[in-house]
Motif scaffolding. Structure first.
Motif, mmCIF file in Angstrom:
data_model
loop_
_atom_site.group_PDB
_atom_site.id
_atom_site.type_symbol
_atom_site.label_atom_id
_atom_site.label_comp_id
_atom_site.label_asym_id
_atom_site.label_seq_id
_atom_site.Cartn_x
_atom_site.Cartn_y
_atom_site.Cartn_z
ATOM 1 N N TYR A 88 40.580 94.113 -11.936
ATOM 2 C CA TYR A 88 41.429 93.309 -12.193
ATOM 3 C C TYR A 88 42.599 94.388 -12.932
ATOM 4 O O TYR A 88 44.021 94.373 -13.629
ATOM 5 C CB TYR A 88 41.860 92.197 -13.476
ATOM 6 C CG TYR A 88 40.782 91.478 -12.783
ATOM 7 C CD1 TYR A 88 41.436 90.483 -12.104
ATOM 8 C CD2 TYR A 88 39.259 91.336 -12.852
ATOM 9 C CE1 TYR A 88 40.884 88.861 -11.811
ATOM 10 C CE2 TYR A 88 38.824 90.250 -12.586
ATOM 11 C CZ TYR A 88 39.171 88.979 -12.470
ATOM 12 O OH TYR A 88 38.412 88.444 -11.354
ATOM 13 N N ASP A 89 42.002 95.503 -11.903
ATOM 14 C CA ASP A 89 43.102 96.933 -12.446
ATOM 15 C C ASP A 89 44.601 96.835 -11.261
ATOM 16 O O ASP A 89 44.876 95.640 -11.360
ATOM 17 C CB ASP A 89 42.987 98.635 -12.552
ATOM 18 C CG ASP A 89 41.889 98.864 -11.106
ATOM 19 O OD1 ASP A 89 43.319 98.469 -9.858
ATOM 20 O OD2 ASP A 89 41.430 99.424 -11.041
ATOM 21 N N ILE A 90 45.367 97.491 -12.243
ATOM 22 C CA ILE A 90 46.977 98.151 -11.471
ATOM 23 C C ILE A 90 46.863 97.957 -9.932
ATOM 24 O O ILE A 90 47.248 97.551 -9.095
ATOM 25 C CB ILE A 90 47.775 98.714 -11.878
ATOM 26 C CG1 ILE A 90 49.178 97.936 -11.795
ATOM 27 C CG2 ILE A 90 47.806 100.030 -11.887
ATOM 28 C CD1 ILE A 90 49.635 96.501 -12.187
ATOM 29 N N GLU A 91 45.841 98.819 -9.716
ATOM 30 C CA GLU A 91 45.614 99.801 -7.833
ATOM 31 C C GLU A 91 45.408 97.822 -7.505
ATOM 32 O O GLU A 91 45.808 97.973 -6.138
ATOM 33 C CB GLU A 91 44.819 100.355 -7.776
ATOM 34 C CG GLU A 91 45.706 101.742 -8.620
ATOM 35 C CD GLU A 91 44.771 102.834 -7.956
ATOM 36 O OE1 GLU A 91 44.198 102.967 -7.854
ATOM 37 O OE2 GLU A 91 45.486 103.978 -7.998
ATOM 38 N N TYR A 92 44.564 97.202 -8.210
ATOM 39 C CA TYR A 92 43.976 95.516 -6.909
ATOM 40 C C TYR A 92 45.220 94.760 -7.026
ATOM 41 O O TYR A 92 44.985 94.180 -6.230
ATOM 42 C CB TYR A 92 42.850 95.313 -7.884
ATOM 43 C CG TYR A 92 41.529 95.836 -7.935
ATOM 44 C CD1 TYR A 92 41.071 95.452 -6.226
ATOM 45 C CD2 TYR A 92 41.204 97.416 -8.415
ATOM 46 C CE1 TYR A 92 39.863 96.210 -5.464
ATOM 47 C CE2 TYR A 92 39.751 97.976 -8.172
ATOM 48 C CZ TYR A 92 38.890 97.447 -6.333
ATOM 49 O OH TYR A 92 37.766 97.939 -5.737
#
Length: 320
Positions: A88-92
């Motif tokens: 759920y990080d910003i890259e995903y």
């Protein structure tokens, strides 16, 4: 509107969902205005929300000539809920939006976000600037990356009971309490005209979940609220809370990214929102226009007509 079809799951006219495979997950996507192909706008909801929070904007944007794409983002609704927190990080999260553009065959689009959705849109413009033509964000201005990771900074500033900190330092605790009290929590958090009061001791989200009395007035009627209740009773809250559990990871991921947003940008604030307005947003988004409305945090649901007018007026000026 022939492009909108009634779904029995929704109390008002609203697009029927499609389930689309992108970026290693499936997203539940609500699409309207396919006759306006070539003029896309993607709507990104916040926490604890659902694409249904854009119900007042979708038909108006379609009528104005836009192809509207409103996903339930990962962790929400019937979209995928990966078990791994780092998923759920910003890259995903931004990768999901880029993959949606690819799915529909668009090189770029206008993006509109509210709350956490606004945070994703700000970072999308930094990580994938070529995919973002214009930005409309509600409630949450761009958050400047400071010298300390977010959770350490917030704990020093607000204490260990601040909900961002609590979500990270006591994983699973709030998730369980919110799930045990889903209806009460959502009924208590979706309020308007809430009078100012001194915050109670403890963690605010848990307090809302356990409070038997609600301040202010209901933001939506019972039928509308039932959409959110049904969605979170099915999905639980862990996926959506995992967005918060990546704040420090995001802080590291964005370390070398220049915080400059060159796209035309509209920021819409609620004057009674507890989130403070940014005093220096122009420094990060020089092509910025600002609108302030007399409302709280859930701007597009609390004052839909005023919000729609602000959005349409701004979009028309960009075309002109």
């Amino acid at each position: 509107m022939t492009n909108l079809t009634y779904s029995g799951d929704y109390p008002i006219e609203f697009p029927s969902p499609s389930v689309i495979s992108v970026n290693g997950v499936v997203l539940e996507v609500f699409e309207a205005g396919s006759q306006n192909v070539g003029n896309p706008i993607l709507l990104c909801h916040g926490f604890p929300e659902h694409a249904f929070s854009w119900r007042y904007q979708i038909p108006v944007l379609v009528e104005a000539g836009y192809h509207v794409i409103a996903p339930n983002q990962r962790g929400y609704g019937k979209s995928s809920r990966p078990a791994e927190v780092a998923k759920y990080d910003i890259e995903y999260l931004t990768g999901d939006l880029v993959s949606l553009l690819d799915y529909y065959g668009y090189k770029e689009a206008t993006f509109m976000g509210h709350d956490w959705g606004a945070n994703v849109v700000w970072n999308l413009a930094l990580l994938h600037p070529q995919r973002v033509s214009k930005i409309i964000n509600l409630a949450l201005p761009y958050q400047e990356r400071g010298e300390k990771p977010w959770i350490e900074f917030m704990e020093e500033l607000f204490g260990s009971d601040f909900y961002f900190v609590h979500f990270n330092k006591q994983p699973g605790v709030a998730d369980a309490i919110l799930e045990e009290n889903t209806t009460q929590f959502l009924r208590n958090i979706f309020r308007k005209n809430v009078p100012f009061s001194i915050p109670e001791p403890g963690m605010s989200m848990i307090n809302l979940a356990q409070a038997s009395m609600s301040l202010g007035e209901p933001l939506m009627n019972e039928e509308e609220l039932s959409v959110f209740i049904s969605s979170f009773k099915s999905s639980g809250f862990t996926g959506s809370i995992n967005w918060y559990r990546n704040l420090d990871r995001n802080w590291h991921l964005m370390a070398d990214i220049k915080p400059r947003i060159n796209q035309p940008t509209l920021m819409i604030y609620g004057d009674r929102d507890l989130i403070p307005k940014s005093p220096n947003l122009h420094d990060f988004a020089p092509k910025l226009d600002i609108v302030s409305l007399d409302c709280g945090h859930c701007i597009q649901q609390e004052l839909p007509e005023e919000t729609n007018q602000a959005i349409l007026n701004w979009l028309e000026r960009q075309i002109a």
